[in-house]
Motif scaffolding. Structure first.
Motif, PDB file in Angstrom:
ATOM      1  N   PHE A 220       0.734  -1.169  -0.014  1.00 30.67           N
ATOM      2  CA  PHE A 220      -0.271  -0.016  -0.053  1.00 30.67           C
ATOM      3  C   PHE A 220       0.725   1.128   0.107  1.00 30.67           C
ATOM      4  O   PHE A 220       0.665   2.144  -0.952  1.00 30.67           O
ATOM      5  CB  PHE A 220      -1.046  -0.004   1.358  1.00 30.67           C
TER       6      PHE A 220
ATOM      7  N   GLU B  93      -4.475  -2.274  11.430  1.00 28.80           N
ATOM      8  CA  GLU B  93      -5.622  -2.070  10.634  1.00 28.80           C
ATOM      9  C   GLU B  93      -6.594  -1.390  11.619  1.00 28.80           C
ATOM     10  O   GLU B  93      -7.524  -1.661  12.217  1.00 28.80           O
ATOM     11  CB  GLU B  93      -6.287  -3.738  10.716  1.00 28.80           C
TER      12      GLU B  93
ATOM     13  N   ARG C  11      -7.115   7.043  -0.003  1.00 26.92           N
ATOM     14  CA  ARG C  11      -7.368   5.794  -0.400  1.00 26.92           C
ATOM     15  C   ARG C  11      -7.662   5.099   1.096  1.00 26.92           C
ATOM     16  O   ARG C  11      -8.536   4.135   1.395  1.00 26.92           O
ATOM     17  CB  ARG C  11      -6.356   4.968  -1.151  1.00 26.92           C
ATOM     18  N   ILE C  12      -6.749   5.578   2.042  1.00 25.14           N
ATOM     19  CA  ILE C  12      -7.144   5.061   3.440  1.00 25.14           C
ATOM     20  C   ILE C  12      -8.591   5.465   3.919  1.00 25.14           C
ATOM     21  O   ILE C  12      -9.087   4.572   4.427  1.00 25.14           O
ATOM     22  CB  ILE C  12      -5.959   5.717   4.375  1.00 25.14           C
ATOM     23  N   ARG C  13      -8.921   6.444   3.716  1.00 26.96           N
ATOM     24  CA  ARG C  13     -10.237   6.836   4.337  1.00 26.96           C
ATOM     25  C   ARG C  13     -11.423   6.283   3.319  1.00 26.96           C
ATOM     26  O   ARG C  13     -12.242   5.652   3.706  1.00 26.96           O
ATOM     27  CB  ARG C  13     -10.465   8.296   3.858  1.00 26.96           C
ATOM     28  N   GLU C  14     -11.019   6.112   1.909  1.00 23.97           N
ATOM     29  CA  GLU C  14     -12.111   5.089   1.098  1.00 23.97           C
ATOM     30  C   GLU C  14     -12.380   3.662   1.742  1.00 23.97           C
ATOM     31  O   GLU C  14     -13.262   3.250   1.538  1.00 23.97           O
ATOM     32  CB  GLU C  14     -11.616   5.228  -0.155  1.00 23.97           C
ATOM     33  N   ARG C  15     -11.026   3.322   2.530  1.00 20.22           N
ATOM     34  CA  ARG C  15     -11.277   1.908   2.823  1.00 20.22           C
ATOM     35  C   ARG C  15     -12.033   1.872   4.307  1.00 20.22           C
ATOM     36  O   ARG C  15     -12.308   0.955   4.818  1.00 20.22           O
ATOM     37  CB  ARG C  15      -9.714   1.274   3.166  1.00 20.22           C
ATOM     38  N   GLY C  16     -12.445   3.110   4.976  1.00 19.66           N
ATOM     39  CA  GLY C  16     -13.305   3.238   5.892  1.00 19.66           C
ATOM     40  C   GLY C  16     -12.510   3.694   7.214  1.00 19.66           C
ATOM     41  O   GLY C  16     -12.889   3.530   8.092  1.00 19.66           O
ATOM     42  N   THR C  17     -11.261   4.001   7.002  1.00 24.12           N
ATOM     43  CA  THR C  17     -10.483   4.513   8.161  1.00 24.12           C
ATOM     44  C   THR C  17     -10.612   6.032   8.332  1.00 24.12           C
ATOM     45  O   THR C  17     -10.441   6.863   7.545  1.00 24.12           O
ATOM     46  CB  THR C  17      -8.957   4.188   8.104  1.00 24.12           C
TER      47      THR C  17
END
Ligand SMILES: Nc1ncnc2c1ncn2[C@@H]1O[C@H](COP(=O)(O)OP(=O)(O)OP(=O)(O)O)[C@@H](O)[C@H]1O
Ligand SMILES: [Mg+2]
Length: 256
Positions: free
Chosen positions: A128, A159, A186-192
């Motif tokens: 990543f 995680e 992209r980190i935010r798009e993964r729900g973080t």
């Protein structure tokens, strides 16, 4: 509305210095929440308070509706899903990139994670951030941009549900900054959810949904980027009283 994180009257003192003064804040699930302010404003100290590294001298911090400040130790806070990077990178110096990231995956996940998937989690985190090809390098041998990526990968390997980033882009060149900005998106798009401390205005304005401004440990304001950058108190904190008066009198404001 239930917030992912809430601070109620948070204060943090070092001897006679009150580095954070009675700060209320609330972070929504899924947002990128910026914290800005001049040098010494208390940004890193607040992050240290959230991650349990320094005790609060007043107030409380809640995560998912439960109090964490004063009741959870730093490793327990990490295992609740709160990952972080450090302003001054803190690698385990005798360990390789892969081993540094593995520390996050092994010790930072709830109940230590499932042992069988440590390898996968570490590989995914390195891929990543784009440093899988450096897996066997010793971290002190790497340039600053790469060291920052190791920090980020180690934080991602726990995680996290909430990721605290303390100036991850400082010292990077323009191209590297763009790459890391894209990673944060992209980190935010993964729900973080992300709390981001950053001095580079382009980064803050381009990434954050809301921004809290600290000055001398106090909360000056907290709002959406375009509102914050028009706030007189904020302009005054950054550029001084004279500039604000000039602006009120209809003087030049470009660069604010
Ligand atoms: N461990 C400590 N002991 C004593 N004082 C401290 C300690 N850590 C921070 N401070 C003081 O607390 C205040 C806030 O520091 P902090 O590092 O949180 O600021 P910051 O907003 O992160 O600044 P910068 O943008 O320079 O990183 C400063 O006056 C600093 O000198
Ligand atoms: Mg700092």
């Amino acid at each position: 509305m239930e917030y992912l994180m809430q601070g109620f009257g948070v204060s943090i003192s070092f001897g006679g210095v009150q580095a954070v003064k009675d700060v209320d804040f609330e972070v929504r699930d899924g947002e990128i929440f910026g914290i800005i302010g001049p040098n010494g404003a208390g940004k890193t100290t607040l992050l240290n308070g959230i991650s349990g590294l320094v005790p609060l001298s007043g107030g409380e911090i809640h995560f998912r509706g439960k109090r964490i400040s004063g009741v959870k130790k730093p490793h327990q806070i990490t295992r609740l899903g709160i990952g972080r990077t450090f302003q001054v990178t803190r690698p385990f110096e005798g360990l390789t990139v892969r081993e540094n990231v593995a520390v996050g995956a092994v010790f930072g996940r709830p109940r230590g994670g499932r042992k069988a998937d440590v390898h996968e989690v570490v590989e995914a985190a390195m891929r990543f951030v784009g440093n899988a090809d450096k897996r066997d390098a010793l971290v002190p041998d790497l340039p600053v941009a790469q060291r920052k990526r190791v920090e980020l990968a180690r934080a991602l390997a726990i995680e996290p549900k909430l990721l605290l980033l303390d100036e991850v882009m400082a010292g990077l060149n323009q191209k590297e900054i763009e790459v890391v900005m894209d990673m944060v998106r992209r980190i935010r798009e993964r729900g973080t959810t992300v709390i981001l401390i950053e001095h580079i205005m382009k980064v803050v304005m381009g990434l954050c949904d809301r921004i809290m401004v600290l000055n001398y440990g106090e909360r000056l304001c907290c709002d959406e980027p375009d509102v914050v950058c028009r706030n007189d108190d904020v302009i005054c904190a950054y550029l001084g009283q004279r500039f604000t008066q000039k602006r009120r009198n209809g003087g030049a404001t470009s660069g604010a």
